[in-house]
Design a protein around this motif. Structure first.
Motif: not given
Length: 222
Positions: A109-113, A131-140
């Motif tokens: 996963a990617v967890v970013t601001n 490559y990523f099953d989950a992506v969480v952004g800074g505004d998610t």
């Protein structure tokens, strides 16, 4: 390391070097405001806490009007998102390491601001999205790192418990978020850290992304 079932990555300063595109976008905004331009080292010291904080730091450093911060952030986002992947590139060893980790069967996963739209644009432009099953952004979510909520949201999506996960980042907010979420934390030494790496409190420091693979391969086999 005990058994490892998933890995979460920060984006800027960990997987990709985005400083040039961020500098260029900030400088477009500063020019519109009649403020001086900032250089690459300056912008690297400002990256990591989301778009609003980047704009706030840049405007403050150049003597701009912080009372208009919300307006300036709203203007910055489309400037940046229009060219978020022009100069941005993956750090050495990232593509090979992600490919090998997926070969081990580990969900990633990617967890970013960074805002979600720009994050997806960059991942897709660099061929990393798959490559990523989950992506969480800074505004998610309402919260962002160092709050643990984004990491916990990614883990919920992956179906992995915190104690079986690892966070890999480059800055204090990555380690703090991981600690708060009950997740182990590694820090890379090549990113945009605002503190000396030894003071981040990470379980381990790695100098290149390629160093991660043998550590993880052993842990995943437990």
């Amino acid at each position: 390391m005990s058994s490892l079932k998933a890995i979460i990555f920060d984006l800027d300063g960990t997987l990709v070097d985005s400083a040039r595109d961020l500098r260029d976008a900030v400088n477009v905004l500063l020019a519109e405001e009649g403020l001086r331009q900032i250089d690459l080292d300056e912008v690297k010291s400002m990256i990591g806490d989301g778009a609003a904080k980047l704009v706030e730091r840049a405007v403050s450093a150049t003597g701009g009007d912080l009372s208009r911060l919300l307006e300036l952030v709203a203007r910055f986002l489309p400037i940046y998102e229009a060219n978020a992947a022009r100069h941005t590139e993956a750090y050495p060893g990232v593509v090979e390491t992600l490919s090998s980790l997926r070969g081990l069967g580990l969900p990633l996963a990617v967890v970013t601001n960074k805002p979600y739209t720009a994050t997806i644009d960059i991942l897709e432009a660099l061929g990393l999205r798959a490559y990523f099953d989950a992506v969480v952004g800074g505004d998610t979510l309402p919260e962002r790192k160092p709050h643990p909520a984004p990491i916990l949201a990614a883990l919920k999506h992956l179906g992995v418990a915190p104690e079986a996960a690892l966070m890999v980042g480059d800055n204090y907010h990555d380690v703090r978020a991981a600690r708060a979420a009950g997740v182990r934390a590694f820090a890379v030494t090549y990113g945009y850290s605002h503190k000396p790496h030894a003071e981040l409190g990470a379980d381990r420091l790695i100098n290149t992304m390629s160093e991660l693979l043998p550590i993880v391969a052993n842990a995943a086999a437990v």
